[in-house]
Design a protein around this motif. Structure first.
Motif, short mmCIF file in Angstrom:
data_model
loop_
_atom_site.label_atom_id
_atom_site.label_comp_id
_atom_site.label_asym_id
_atom_site.label_seq_id
_atom_site.Cartn_x
_atom_site.Cartn_y
_atom_site.Cartn_z
N HIS A 32 15.15 7.92 -5.22
CA HIS A 32 14.84 8.66 -4.19
C HIS A 32 13.57 8.83 -3.63
O HIS A 32 12.50 9.28 -4.33
N GLY A 33 13.23 8.28 -2.37
CA GLY A 33 11.72 8.38 -1.99
C GLY A 33 10.99 7.19 -2.31
O GLY A 33 9.85 7.08 -2.08
N TYR A 34 11.36 6.16 -3.21
CA TYR A 34 10.84 4.82 -3.46
C TYR A 34 10.22 4.25 -2.22
O TYR A 34 11.03 4.05 -1.38
N VAL A 35 9.02 3.79 -2.20
CA VAL A 35 8.42 3.06 -1.22
C VAL A 35 7.71 2.01 -2.02
O VAL A 35 6.75 2.10 -2.68
N ALA A 36 8.17 0.68 -1.95
CA ALA A 36 7.78 -0.49 -2.36
C ALA A 36 5.88 -0.56 -2.23
O ALA A 36 5.43 -0.56 -0.88
N GLY A 37 5.11 -0.78 -3.13
CA GLY A 37 3.82 -0.98 -2.95
C GLY A 37 2.96 0.32 -3.00
O GLY A 37 1.83 0.46 -2.85
N ALA A 38 3.71 1.43 -3.06
CA ALA A 38 2.85 2.81 -3.10
C ALA A 38 3.33 3.73 -4.04
O ALA A 38 4.32 3.45 -4.63
N GLU A 39 2.41 4.56 -4.38
CA GLU A 39 2.59 5.53 -5.45
C GLU A 39 2.86 6.93 -4.80
O GLU A 39 2.31 7.57 -3.99
N GLU A 40 4.07 7.66 -5.36
CA GLU A 40 4.31 8.78 -4.76
C GLU A 40 3.61 9.97 -5.51
O GLU A 40 3.58 9.72 -6.97
N MET A 41 2.97 10.79 -4.84
CA MET A 41 2.21 11.76 -5.45
C MET A 41 2.68 13.16 -5.43
O MET A 41 3.59 13.32 -4.28
N PRO A 42 2.25 14.30 -6.07
CA PRO A 42 2.88 15.54 -5.83
C PRO A 42 2.15 16.51 -4.86
O PRO A 42 2.61 17.78 -4.51
N GLU A 43 1.20 16.13 -4.21
CA GLU A 43 0.51 16.65 -3.24
C GLU A 43 0.00 15.90 -1.80
O GLU A 43 -0.29 14.73 -2.28
N PRO A 44 -0.48 16.42 -0.73
CA PRO A 44 -1.15 15.47 0.02
C PRO A 44 -2.26 14.47 -0.21
O PRO A 44 -3.40 15.24 -0.96
N GLN A 45 -1.99 13.45 0.06
CA GLN A 45 -3.35 12.45 -0.26
C GLN A 45 -4.24 12.08 1.18
O GLN A 45 -4.25 11.30 1.53
N SER A 46 -5.06 13.30 1.12
CA SER A 46 -5.79 13.40 2.59
C SER A 46 -7.12 12.42 2.48
O SER A 46 -7.84 12.61 1.36
N ARG A 47 -7.04 11.59 3.37
CA ARG A 47 -8.27 10.80 3.32
C ARG A 47 -9.14 10.77 4.81
O ARG A 47 -8.29 11.11 5.74
N LEU A 48 -10.22 10.59 4.87
CA LEU A 48 -10.87 10.27 6.01
C LEU A 48 -11.39 8.94 6.14
O LEU A 48 -11.84 8.10 5.48
N GLY A 94 -13.56 -4.73 23.28
CA GLY A 94 -12.22 -4.47 23.95
C GLY A 94 -11.11 -4.56 22.90
O GLY A 94 -10.17 -3.85 23.50
N GLY A 95 -11.17 -5.13 21.90
CA GLY A 95 -10.14 -5.22 20.90
C GLY A 95 -9.76 -3.88 20.37
O GLY A 95 -10.67 -2.85 20.12
N LEU A 96 -8.57 -3.70 19.67
CA LEU A 96 -8.22 -2.37 19.05
C LEU A 96 -7.88 -2.77 17.59
O LEU A 96 -6.68 -3.41 17.46
N ARG A 97 -8.66 -2.58 16.72
CA ARG A 97 -8.57 -3.02 15.47
C ARG A 97 -7.77 -1.92 14.69
O ARG A 97 -8.07 -0.53 14.82
N VAL A 98 -6.76 -2.28 13.88
CA VAL A 98 -5.99 -1.37 13.16
C VAL A 98 -6.08 -1.52 11.71
O VAL A 98 -6.08 -2.47 11.21
N ILE A 99 -6.28 -0.26 11.00
CA ILE A 99 -6.51 0.00 9.56
C ILE A 99 -5.41 1.06 9.12
O ILE A 99 -5.21 2.02 9.65
N ASP A 100 -4.71 0.18 8.07
CA ASP A 100 -3.87 1.27 7.19
C ASP A 100 -4.69 1.95 6.13
O ASP A 100 -5.04 1.36 5.21
N THR A 101 -4.74 2.96 6.28
CA THR A 101 -5.57 3.92 5.42
C THR A 101 -4.94 4.14 3.97
O THR A 101 -5.60 4.61 3.12
N GLY A 102 -3.70 3.88 3.91
CA GLY A 102 -2.85 4.07 2.78
C GLY A 102 -2.78 5.35 2.15
O GLY A 102 -2.40 5.63 1.00
N ALA A 103 -2.73 6.28 2.87
CA ALA A 103 -2.23 7.47 2.85
C ALA A 103 -1.49 8.24 3.98
O ALA A 103 -1.62 8.23 5.16
#
Length: 385
Positions: A32-48, A94-103
């Motif tokens: 339950h909760g499995y996401v391919a390529g990601a690691e599930e953690m016990p607390e919020p993974q806050s990033r800036l 004028g472009g909009l660059r999209v970054i997946d921060t991974g959290a």
């Protein structure tokens, strides 16, 4: 006869046992909760997500470890916004660059999952800045200044691809309750996730500024705001008028708040800061110096205001009384200082000081930590919440 019945029952039990085996092994393979390529953690993974303006550096600061990781080099960044996982960088071209921060966080209502993965660059969308971004678990709406709204498939974004699924025009667009709430031409209406127009549900003149709260969607209008709610497929709209209609330059046109909370803050031009209590359906204007940045920590917690002298101030959202103040930024200000708020801390980027300050807003704006990313963080957004 008894022997035959016993043998038959034994055979049925054996077959039933065999039938259950694949289900058990499937559950073991995909918990339950499995996401391919990601690691599930016990607390919020806050990033800036931090970006320089001319230097081109785009970095992710992990707030749990303090580690700064490179993501991309994007020159001439003019603004950055985020949606909890993805960061959207407007550039001078004028472009909009999209970054997946991974959290990111997945809220199932009765429980929550927290994930982390490696950050990655998803590429660039073409449009006309400035952009406004709003999304839910299925759809992200990107609106250009010419009114063009692009709907992006969120699942494909999560796999690393920017895939447009629909396009239309509107003054504001917010995915919500398996629809897109759209304001345009003085009315609020529903649009399907495929971009097909639906029923009109209310009015909103000169729409500007949106927010998603646990009470529903807020859209700023010339006379105040409207709250859009949904219950079992039925949508309703409620007007929240200003106590006195302000001039155009003092309207609330960009709402800031801790994700999910019902206390919103917005700059009021040279007249201070607007506070919108969505639950009480009331406005309050706090008289401050012109605000550089604002944010609201939530019900019973302070509204934070950053002024041009580099001072961060905390105000009670109910009374408007100032509770605390502290100098956080070097002056003169450069870049685009902002305030990001989560459940316990606020973050203020300090481009002139080449730092990011972590503030405990529940303890008299105490300085908790200072991060030095190695460049001037002109722009910032928080993800992982």
């Amino acid at each position: 006869m008894r022997a035959a019945v016993a043998a038959a029952l034994a055979g049925l039990l054996l077959l039933a046992g065999c039938g259950r085996q694949p289900q058990q092994s499937t559950a073991a393979r995909t918990p339950h909760g499995y996401v391919a390529g990601a690691e599930e953690m016990p607390e919020p993974q806050s990033r800036l997500l931090l970006a320089g303006d001319r230097a081109g550096a785009v970095r992710v600061l992990d707030l749990l470890t303090g580690k700064v990781s490179p993501v991309a080099d994007v020159e001439q960044v003019e603004s950055v916004t985020g949606d909890g996982r993805f960061a959207y960088l407007t550039t001078a071209t004028g472009g909009l660059r999209v970054i997946d921060t991974g959290a990111w966080t997945v809220d199932h209502g009765d429980h929550v999952h927290y994930y982390r993965a490696a950050p990655r660059d998803l590429g660039t969308l073409r449009g006309r800045p400035p952009y406004t971004i709003a999304g839910d678990a299925a759809v992200t709406a990107v609106r250009s200044s010419d009114g063009t709204v692009m709907l992006l498939d969120r699942a494909r974004m999560e796999k690393g691809t920017l895939a447009e699924t629909a396009r239309f025009t509107a003054a504001a667009a917010v995915p919500y309750a398996e629809h897109v709430i759209v304001a345009d031409g003085g009315e609020v209406r529903l649009v399907t996730r495929a971009g097909e127009p639906g029923q009109a549900i209310g009015a909103c003149a000169d729409a500007a500024g949106t927010a998603v709260t646990r009470r529903g969607v807020i859209i700023g209008c010339a006379g105040g705001a409207v709250l859009v709610t949904e219950d079992d497929g039925a949508f309703e709209i409620v007007r929240i008028p200003y106590p006195r209609v302000p001039s155009a330059g003092r309207r609330a046109t960009e709402f800031r708040h801790r994700p999910g909370s019902t206390i919103l803050a917005a700059r009021a031009g040279d007249a201070g800061v607007w506070v919108l209590d969505v639950t009480a359906r009331t406005w309050r204007r706090i008289r401050t110096e012109p605000a550089v940045a604002v944010n609201a920590a939530g019900d019973g917690m302070p509204v934070l205001v950053l002024t041009g002298d580099g001072t961060l101030r905390a105000y009670d959202p109910g009374s408007g009384k100032e509770q605390a103040g502290t100098m956080v930024l070097r002056t003169p200000l450069t870049g685009a200082p902002s305030i990001e708020v989560d459940a316990a801390r606020a973050y203020v980027n300090d481009p002139a000081g080449r730092a990011v300050h972590e503030i405990d807003y529940n303890d008299g704006l105490r300085h908790a930590r200072t991060f030095e990313p190695g460049f001037a963080p002109a722009h910032m957004t928080e993800t992982g919440r």
